[in-house]
Design a protein around this motif. Sequence first.
Motif, PDB file in Angstrom:
ATOM      1  N   HIS A   1       6.360 -41.306 -21.775  1.00 50.23           N
ATOM      2  CA  HIS A   1       7.734 -41.626 -21.368  1.00 50.23           C
ATOM      3  C   HIS A   1       8.156 -42.990 -21.914  1.00 50.23           C
ATOM      4  O   HIS A   1       9.240 -43.127 -22.490  1.00 50.23           O
ATOM      5  CB  HIS A   1       7.866 -41.593 -19.844  1.00 50.23           C
ATOM      6  CG  HIS A   1       9.201 -42.058 -19.363  1.00 50.23           C
ATOM      7  ND1 HIS A   1      10.334 -41.293 -19.469  1.00 50.23           N
ATOM      8  CD2 HIS A   1       9.595 -43.232 -18.821  1.00 50.23           C
ATOM      9  CE1 HIS A   1      11.360 -41.975 -19.007  1.00 50.23           C
ATOM     10  NE2 HIS A   1      10.930 -43.153 -18.597  1.00 50.23           N
ATOM     11  N   GLU A   2       7.311 -43.983 -21.742  1.00 48.85           N
ATOM     12  CA  GLU A   2       7.648 -45.332 -22.224  1.00 48.85           C
ATOM     13  C   GLU A   2       7.758 -45.371 -23.746  1.00 48.85           C
ATOM     14  O   GLU A   2       8.653 -46.016 -24.289  1.00 48.85           O
ATOM     15  CB  GLU A   2       6.613 -46.347 -21.740  1.00 48.85           C
ATOM     16  CG  GLU A   2       6.648 -46.594 -20.243  1.00 48.85           C
ATOM     17  CD  GLU A   2       7.992 -47.120 -19.757  1.00 48.85           C
ATOM     18  OE1 GLU A   2       8.530 -48.068 -20.358  1.00 48.85           O
ATOM     19  OE2 GLU A   2       8.511 -46.571 -18.760  1.00 48.85           O
TER      20      GLU A   2
ATOM     21  N   SER B   1      11.110 -43.929 -24.889  1.00 50.43           N
ATOM     22  CA  SER B   1      12.385 -44.433 -24.379  1.00 50.43           C
ATOM     23  C   SER B   1      12.534 -45.956 -24.301  1.00 50.43           C
ATOM     24  O   SER B   1      13.658 -46.444 -24.252  1.00 50.43           O
ATOM     25  CB  SER B   1      12.632 -43.858 -22.979  1.00 50.43           C
ATOM     26  OG  SER B   1      11.633 -44.319 -22.078  1.00 50.43           O
ATOM     27  N   ASN B   2      11.455 -46.695 -24.296  1.00 53.72           N
ATOM     28  CA  ASN B   2      11.521 -48.130 -24.007  1.00 53.72           C
ATOM     29  C   ASN B   2      11.182 -48.948 -25.257  1.00 53.72           C
ATOM     30  O   ASN B   2      10.024 -49.110 -25.606  1.00 53.72           O
ATOM     31  CB  ASN B   2      10.550 -48.445 -22.864  1.00 53.72           C
ATOM     32  CG  ASN B   2      10.615 -49.876 -22.406  1.00 53.72           C
ATOM     33  OD1 ASN B   2      10.953 -50.783 -23.145  1.00 53.72           O
ATOM     34  ND2 ASN B   2      10.257 -50.088 -21.140  1.00 53.72           N
ATOM     35  N   ASP B   3      12.227 -49.475 -25.914  1.00 49.81           N
ATOM     36  CA  ASP B   3      12.028 -50.226 -27.157  1.00 49.81           C
ATOM     37  C   ASP B   3      11.153 -51.465 -26.967  1.00 49.81           C
ATOM     38  O   ASP B   3      10.309 -51.770 -27.810  1.00 49.81           O
ATOM     39  CB  ASP B   3      13.368 -50.636 -27.766  1.00 49.81           C
ATOM     40  CG  ASP B   3      14.145 -49.449 -28.305  1.00 49.81           C
ATOM     41  OD1 ASP B   3      13.510 -48.495 -28.805  1.00 49.81           O
ATOM     42  OD2 ASP B   3      15.393 -49.470 -28.234  1.00 49.81           O
TER      43      ASP B   3
ATOM     44  N   PHE C   1       8.765 -51.972 -24.698  1.00 45.15           N
ATOM     45  CA  PHE C   1       7.388 -51.539 -24.514  1.00 45.15           C
ATOM     46  C   PHE C   1       6.792 -51.074 -25.839  1.00 45.15           C
ATOM     47  O   PHE C   1       5.649 -51.385 -26.159  1.00 45.15           O
ATOM     48  CB  PHE C   1       7.290 -50.417 -23.472  1.00 45.15           C
ATOM     49  CG  PHE C   1       5.881 -49.941 -23.247  1.00 45.15           C
ATOM     50  CD1 PHE C   1       5.024 -50.642 -22.420  1.00 45.15           C
ATOM     51  CD2 PHE C   1       5.400 -48.813 -23.894  1.00 45.15           C
ATOM     52  CE1 PHE C   1       3.711 -50.235 -22.230  1.00 45.15           C
ATOM     53  CE2 PHE C   1       4.100 -48.381 -23.713  1.00 45.15           C
ATOM     54  CZ  PHE C   1       3.248 -49.097 -22.879  1.00 45.15           C
ATOM     55  N   ARG C   2       7.576 -50.332 -26.614  1.00 43.94           N
ATOM     56  CA  ARG C   2       7.094 -49.849 -27.910  1.00 43.94           C
ATOM     57  C   ARG C   2       6.680 -51.027 -28.806  1.00 43.94           C
ATOM     58  O   ARG C   2       5.639 -50.978 -29.455  1.00 43.94           O
ATOM     59  CB  ARG C   2       8.173 -49.023 -28.616  1.00 43.94           C
ATOM     60  CG  ARG C   2       8.388 -47.649 -28.003  1.00 43.94           C
ATOM     61  CD  ARG C   2       9.585 -46.939 -28.628  1.00 43.94           C
ATOM     62  NE  ARG C   2       9.525 -46.890 -30.078  1.00 43.94           N
ATOM     63  CZ  ARG C   2       8.855 -45.976 -30.776  1.00 43.94           C
ATOM     64  NH1 ARG C   2       8.196 -45.021 -30.158  1.00 43.94           N
ATOM     65  NH2 ARG C   2       8.865 -45.995 -32.091  1.00 43.94           N
TER      66      ARG C   2
ATOM     67  N   LYS D   1      10.794 -42.514 -31.680  1.00 39.46           N
ATOM     68  CA  LYS D   1      10.858 -42.131 -30.269  1.00 39.46           C
ATOM     69  C   LYS D   1      10.975 -40.625 -30.077  1.00 39.46           C
ATOM     70  O   LYS D   1      10.417 -40.075 -29.134  1.00 39.46           O
ATOM     71  CB  LYS D   1      12.021 -42.852 -29.569  1.00 39.46           C
ATOM     72  CG  LYS D   1      11.796 -44.333 -29.379  1.00 39.46           C
ATOM     73  CD  LYS D   1      12.819 -44.955 -28.466  1.00 39.46           C
ATOM     74  CE  LYS D   1      14.115 -45.188 -29.173  1.00 39.46           C
ATOM     75  NZ  LYS D   1      15.079 -45.962 -28.349  1.00 39.46           N
TER      76      LYS D   1
END
Length: 95
Positions: free
Chosen positions: A16-17, A20-22, A24-25, A62
């Motif tokens: 999920h991260e 969706s989460n720039d 965190f990426r 993503k």
Amino acid sequence: MSDAVLTNDLALKLLHELSSNDGFRQRYEEKPAAALIELGIPHEVVVNLNAACLASMKLAKKDVFKGALEDFSKKGSEACLQMITPNLRLKQRPS
């Protein structure tokens, strides 16, 4: 190196991260171990993952992780729905 693995819940959270989460990426690309600990994965699991999993890397887009998340979620649900619960039959002894 060990054969440590993530639980299904933690794997879903990670996908999920990553889908969706720039922020965190970016942290995951630079320091995967720190990002995994930030996600709530226990330190003892992280240090026992395959070293290749903890090397800095360039992540796929993503959408790739979103597809993996959907596939993982669907297959997990299908596995639960297909599980056959065993039936226990007991013979009653005459009184």
